[in-house]
Design a protein around this motif. Structure first.
Motif, PDB file in Angstrom:
ATOM      1  N   ILE A 103       0.836  -1.206   0.000  1.00 14.76           N
ATOM      2  CA  ILE A 103       0.000   0.000   0.000  1.00 14.76           C
ATOM      3  C   ILE A 103       0.866   1.250   0.000  1.00 14.76           C
ATOM      4  O   ILE A 103       0.583   2.224  -0.713  1.00 14.76           O
ATOM      5  N   GLU A 104       1.951   1.245   0.756  1.00 11.93           N
ATOM      6  CA  GLU A 104       2.836   2.415   0.797  1.00 11.93           C
ATOM      7  C   GLU A 104       3.506   2.639  -0.557  1.00 11.93           C
ATOM      8  O   GLU A 104       3.660   3.789  -0.997  1.00 11.93           O
ATOM      9  N   ARG A 105       3.886   1.565  -1.251  1.00 17.44           N
ATOM     10  CA  ARG A 105       4.462   1.719  -2.594  1.00 17.44           C
ATOM     11  C   ARG A 105       3.414   2.234  -3.571  1.00 17.44           C
ATOM     12  O   ARG A 105       3.699   3.080  -4.424  1.00 17.44           O
ATOM     13  N   ALA A 106       2.183   1.729  -3.442  1.00 17.38           N
ATOM     14  CA  ALA A 106       1.115   2.167  -4.337  1.00 17.38           C
ATOM     15  C   ALA A 106       0.772   3.634  -4.107  1.00 17.38           C
ATOM     16  O   ALA A 106       0.443   4.360  -5.050  1.00 17.38           O
ATOM     17  N   ALA A 115      -6.689  -3.058   8.896  1.00 14.82           N
ATOM     18  CA  ALA A 115      -6.787  -1.755   8.229  1.00 14.82           C
ATOM     19  C   ALA A 115      -6.319  -0.634   9.153  1.00 14.82           C
ATOM     20  O   ALA A 115      -5.660   0.319   8.722  1.00 14.82           O
ATOM     21  N   ILE A 116      -6.648  -0.740  10.435  1.00 14.20           N
ATOM     22  CA  ILE A 116      -6.185   0.252  11.412  1.00 14.20           C
ATOM     23  C   ILE A 116      -4.660   0.257  11.471  1.00 14.20           C
ATOM     24  O   ILE A 116      -4.019   1.312  11.519  1.00 14.20           O
ATOM     25  N   GLY A 117      -4.072  -0.942  11.456  1.00 10.04           N
ATOM     26  CA  GLY A 117      -2.614  -1.028  11.474  1.00 10.04           C
ATOM     27  C   GLY A 117      -1.980  -0.347  10.277  1.00 10.04           C
ATOM     28  O   GLY A 117      -0.927   0.287  10.401  1.00 10.04           O
ATOM     29  N   VAL A 118      -2.622  -0.449   9.109  1.00 14.76           N
ATOM     30  CA  VAL A 118      -2.120   0.235   7.910  1.00 14.76           C
ATOM     31  C   VAL A 118      -2.219   1.747   8.078  1.00 14.76           C
ATOM     32  O   VAL A 118      -1.265   2.488   7.829  1.00 14.76           O
ATOM     33  N   LEU A 119      -3.370   2.233   8.521  1.00 11.03           N
ATOM     34  CA  LEU A 119      -3.594   3.673   8.651  1.00 11.03           C
ATOM     35  C   LEU A 119      -2.654   4.313   9.672  1.00 11.03           C
ATOM     36  O   LEU A 119      -2.221   5.455   9.499  1.00 11.03           O
ATOM     37  N   GLU A 120      -2.343   3.592  10.724  1.00  6.81           N
ATOM     38  CA  GLU A 120      -1.486   4.153  11.779  1.00  6.81           C
ATOM     39  C   GLU A 120      -0.049   4.385  11.306  1.00  6.81           C
ATOM     40  O   GLU A 120       0.693   5.130  11.938  1.00  6.81           O
ATOM     41  N   ARG A 121       0.334   3.764  10.215  1.00  5.57           N
ATOM     42  CA  ARG A 121       1.695   3.915   9.704  1.00  5.57           C
ATOM     43  C   ARG A 121       1.817   5.045   8.677  1.00  5.57           C
ATOM     44  O   ARG A 121       2.917   5.333   8.211  1.00  5.57           O
ATOM     45  N   LEU A 122       0.700   5.678   8.332  1.00  2.00           N
ATOM     46  CA  LEU A 122       0.699   6.662   7.255  1.00  2.00           C
ATOM     47  C   LEU A 122       0.655   8.087   7.776  1.00  2.00           C
ATOM     48  O   LEU A 122       0.249   8.341   8.904  1.00  2.00           O
ATOM     49  N   GLY A 123       1.062   9.033   6.918  1.00  2.00           N
ATOM     50  CA  GLY A 123       0.910  10.437   7.229  1.00  2.00           C
ATOM     51  C   GLY A 123      -0.538  10.857   7.096  1.00  2.00           C
ATOM     52  O   GLY A 123      -1.389  10.115   6.581  1.00  2.00           O
ATOM     53  N   LYS A 177      -2.275  13.060   5.178  1.00  4.70           N
ATOM     54  CA  LYS A 177      -2.889  13.111   3.851  1.00  4.70           C
ATOM     55  C   LYS A 177      -3.051  11.717   3.263  1.00  4.70           C
ATOM     56  O   LYS A 177      -4.078  11.389   2.655  1.00  4.70           O
ATOM     57  N   GLN A 178      -2.016  10.881   3.410  1.00  9.88           N
ATOM     58  CA  GLN A 178      -2.112   9.517   2.897  1.00  9.88           C
ATOM     59  C   GLN A 178      -3.210   8.744   3.624  1.00  9.88           C
ATOM     60  O   GLN A 178      -3.935   7.952   3.016  1.00  9.88           O
ATOM     61  N   ARG A 179      -3.340   8.984   4.937  1.00  6.76           N
ATOM     62  CA  ARG A 179      -4.339   8.274   5.736  1.00  6.76           C
ATOM     63  C   ARG A 179      -5.749   8.606   5.239  1.00  6.76           C
ATOM     64  O   ARG A 179      -6.606   7.726   5.128  1.00  6.76           O
ATOM     65  N   ALA A 180      -5.991   9.881   4.934  1.00  2.15           N
ATOM     66  CA  ALA A 180      -7.316  10.277   4.449  1.00  2.15           C
ATOM     67  C   ALA A 180      -7.623   9.629   3.106  1.00  2.15           C
ATOM     68  O   ALA A 180      -8.756   9.175   2.858  1.00  2.15           O
ATOM     69  N   LEU A 181      -6.621   9.560   2.237  1.00  2.00           N
ATOM     70  CA  LEU A 181      -6.825   8.943   0.925  1.00  2.00           C
ATOM     71  C   LEU A 181      -7.151   7.467   1.064  1.00  2.00           C
ATOM     72  O   LEU A 181      -8.104   6.962   0.450  1.00  2.00           O
ATOM     73  N   VAL A 182      -6.374   6.741   1.877  1.00  4.86           N
ATOM     74  CA  VAL A 182      -6.605   5.305   2.049  1.00  4.86           C
ATOM     75  C   VAL A 182      -7.953   5.059   2.719  1.00  4.86           C
ATOM     76  O   VAL A 182      -8.687   4.128   2.349  1.00  4.86           O
ATOM     77  N   PRO A 206      -0.033   6.687  17.670  1.00  5.49           N
ATOM     78  CA  PRO A 206       1.009   5.739  17.266  1.00  5.49           C
ATOM     79  C   PRO A 206       2.275   6.460  16.819  1.00  5.49           C
ATOM     80  O   PRO A 206       2.213   7.535  16.201  1.00  5.49           O
ATOM     81  N   TYR A 207       3.419   5.857  17.082  1.00  5.34           N
ATOM     82  CA  TYR A 207       4.711   6.507  16.864  1.00  5.34           C
ATOM     83  C   TYR A 207       4.902   6.937  15.410  1.00  5.34           C
ATOM     84  O   TYR A 207       5.281   8.077  15.125  1.00  5.34           O
ATOM     85  N   LEU A 208       4.647   6.034  14.456  1.00  2.00           N
ATOM     86  CA  LEU A 208       4.921   6.340  13.057  1.00  2.00           C
ATOM     87  C   LEU A 208       3.994   7.417  12.494  1.00  2.00           C
ATOM     88  O   LEU A 208       4.308   8.043  11.485  1.00  2.00           O
TER      89      LEU A 208
END
Length: 453
Positions: free
Chosen positions: A17-20, A41-49, A51-56, A276-278
Motif C-alpha cells: 500500500i505504501e508503494r502504491a 486496516a487500522i494497522g495500515v492507517l497508523e503507519r501513514l501520514g 494526507k495519505q491516511r485520508a486517501l486510504v 502511534p509513533y509512526l
C-alpha cells in the motif's frame, strides 16, 4: 466504545500500500484493502501520514469504514475529520457512540467541533452534550449514556423485552442497572440471571447490590475499580445516586492502557505522544522530549557545582574521580527501581499516601541490604586495585547512596500523590538528578573523613 487492543497489519500488505501511494496506484490500494479485517486496516492507517491516511480511508469498503474509524486513536480521528469532506465527516460522526464523539471533539478545533455538534440529530446531540458537561479527566467524560436499565417491580420477562427493544443502540446487554422511579440506582442484574429466572420472577428478587462510580470521579480510579472487580459494566451515578451512564470493561481497559502509556513516558523523561509513533509528526516527538531534557540539563548543573566545590579534594586524590560514574549510576538506578515500583503500586492501589511512613521503613531496609551487598563487592574490588583506604571509601559510599536512593525513590511518588501531582513526574528524571548531586556530596564527605583530605 470500540477500540482494538491488538492492531497489526501484515508487513507485505502495508509495504504494498505504501508503494502504491507513492505512484498513486489507487486500484492496487483498493484491492489490498478489500480482504483486510478492521484491525489490519487500522494497522495500515497508523503507519501513514495525515494526507495519505485520508486517501486510504476513502478507499475502504463502506461497510468497514465506520468500524475502522471507531478503532483509531482520537488524535488520528481528529486528523481524518479535518481531511475528509463535510458530508463524509457528518455521516461518520453521527454513527459514533456519544462517548467516542466526546473523545473526538476534544481533539478538534472549536469551530469544527461546534459545526459537527450542530449537524447531529437532536437526540444524539443531547446525549453527547450530557457527556461533554463533565470535567475533563472524570469518568463522566468517558462513560456511555446509552444503556438499558430495568425496574425492581418489573419481571424478568419484561426486562428481557426492554432489552430486546434496545439491542441496536445499547452499549452493553450483559449487565443491566436497576433503578427506582426517580432513576436512583438500587441494584444490578445480569443477563444470565434474567435468562435463567422464570419469566414472572420480579427483578427485585434477583438483583444484586451495585458497585458504582461518581460521575465526577477520576477516570483512571473508576476504571481500575471496574477492572479489579472483574465487572462487565460499572454504573455511573451523580451526586444523588441517579444513574447517568455506564462504564464498560473494554472502555475501562482502554483508559488504563492510556494511563499506563502516560506513566511510562513520564518515568522515561518525556511526555506521552497520544498517538502511534509512526503517525506522530517529528516536531511533536521533539516537543514531547525537549522540555524534560532542558529541565534535566539544568538539574545536572548541581552535579557540576558539587564537583567544583570538591575540586581540591580531587586534585589530592585523582583516583577518586574514577569511581564517580559508578557511584552516581548505582544511586540513580537504585532510586529509579524504588520509584518505578511505588508508582506502579500506587496505580494498582496496593499502597496509599497514608502509607508513606511504612514505605519509608521498608525502603530503608531494602536500601541497606542492597548497599551492604554492593558495598561489600565494591570494597573488595577497590581494595584489591587501589588499597584498603580507597576500598573503604567506596564500600561506605555505596552503602550510604543505596540506602538514601531507595528511601527517596520510594517516598517521592507518595509525596507527589499527597500534593496532587502525577507520581510519574517525580519518578526517574528528578530522582536521578537529586541522587547524583547528593550522592557526590556523600562520597566526598566520606573520602575526606576516611582519607584525611
Amino acid at each position: 466504545m470500540n477500540h482494538d487492543q491488538t492492531v497489526t497489519a501484515p508487513d507485505d500488505t502495508s509495504a504494498t500500500i505504501e508503494r502504491a501511494l507513492a505512484t498513486r496506484d489507487l486500484p492496487t490500494i483498493t484491492a489490498e484493502l478489500a480482504p483486510l479485517t478492521a484491525s489490519d486496516a487500522i494497522g495500515v492507517l497508523e503507519r501513514l501520514g495525515a494526507k495519505q491516511r485520508a486517501l486510504v480511508y476513502r478507499l475502504l469498503p463502506k461497510d468497514r469504514a465506520l468500524e475502522v474509524f471507531e478503532g483509531l486513536d482520537p488524535t488520528l480521528q481528529g486528523d481524518l475529520v479535518q481531511a475528509l469532506r463535510d458530508e463524509e465527516v457528518a455521516s461518520v460522526f453521527a454513527e459514533l457512540d456519544p462517548d467516542d464523539r466526546v473523545s473526538l471533539l476534544d481533539e478538534l478545533p472549536a469551530a469544527v467541533a461546534t459545526r459537527l455538534l450542530h449537524d447531529l440529530p437532536p437526540a444524539e446531540r443531547h446525549l453527547t452534550a450530557a457527556v461533554l458537561g463533565y470535567p475533563a479527566g472524570s469518568i463522566g467524560r468517558r462513560m456511555s449514556p446509552e444503556y438499558v436499565s430495568t425496574r425492581p417491580e418489573l419481571t424478568a420477562g419484561q426486562s428481557l423485552e426492554r432489552l430486546r427493544a434496545r439491542l441496536d443502540d445499547a452499549e452493553t446487554v450483559y449487565t443491566l442497572p436497576v433503578v427506582d422511579a426517580r432513576r436512583r440506582l438500587v441494584g444490578i442484574v445480569s443477563l444470565r440471571d434474567l435468562m435463567t429466572a422464570a419469566p414472572e420472577t420480579p427483578v427485585a428478587e434477583i438483583l444484586r447490590a451495585p458497585h458504582s462510580a461518581q460521575a465526577t470521579e477520576d477516570a483512571e480510579t473508576a476504571a481500575r475499580r471496574c477492572a479489579d472487580m472483574r465487572l462487565l459494566a460499572l454504573p455511573v451515578v451523580d451526586a444523588e445516586t441517579r444513574l447517568v451512564g455506564i462504564l464498560t470493561v473494554d472502555d475501562a481497559l482502554w483508559i488504563l492502557e492510556e494511563a499506563e502509556s502516560e506513566d511510562q513516558a513520564r518515568i522515561g523523561g518525556s511526555e506521552p505522544l497520544r498517538r502511534p509513533y509512526l503517525s506522530t509528526p517529528v516536531r511533536s516527538v521533539v516537543r514531547s522530549r525537549v522540555v524534560w531534557l532542558l529541565v534535566l540539563a539544568i538539574g545536572a548543573t548541581l552535579t557540576v557545582q558539587v564537583l567544583e566545590v570538591f575540586e581540591e579534594t580531587l586534585e589530592q586524590m585523582v583516583v577518586l574521580s574514577l569511581f564517580i560514574p559508578l557511584l552516581i549510576g548505582t544511586g540513580g538506578n537504585t532510586g529509579n527501581q524504588a520509584a518505578t515500583t511505588l508508582t506502579r503500586a500506587l496505580a494498582l492501589d496496593d499502597v496509599r499516601p497514608r502509607d508513606v511512613l511504612r514505605v519509608l521503613a521498608r525502603e530503608v531496609r531494602v536500601g541497606l541490604s542492597l548497599g551492604a551487598i554492593l558495598g561489600s563487592v565494591g570494597f573488595l574490588l577497590a581494595s584489591w586495585a587501589y588499597g584498603t583506604p580507597i576500598g573503604t571509601v567506596i564500600g561506605l559510599t555505596l552503602l550510604s547512596i543505596c540506602t538514601m536512593a531507595a528511601t527517596v525513590g520510594g517516598a517521592m511518588p507518595l509525596i507527589a500523590r499527597i500534593v496532587r501531582v502525577d507520581p510519574a513526574v517525580f519518578s526517574n528524571p528528578f530522582i536521578t538528578t537529586f541522587v547524583d548531586a547528593t550522592g557526590l556530596l556523600v562520597y566526598f564527605f566520606i573520602a575526606q573523613a576516611v582519607l584525611g583530605l
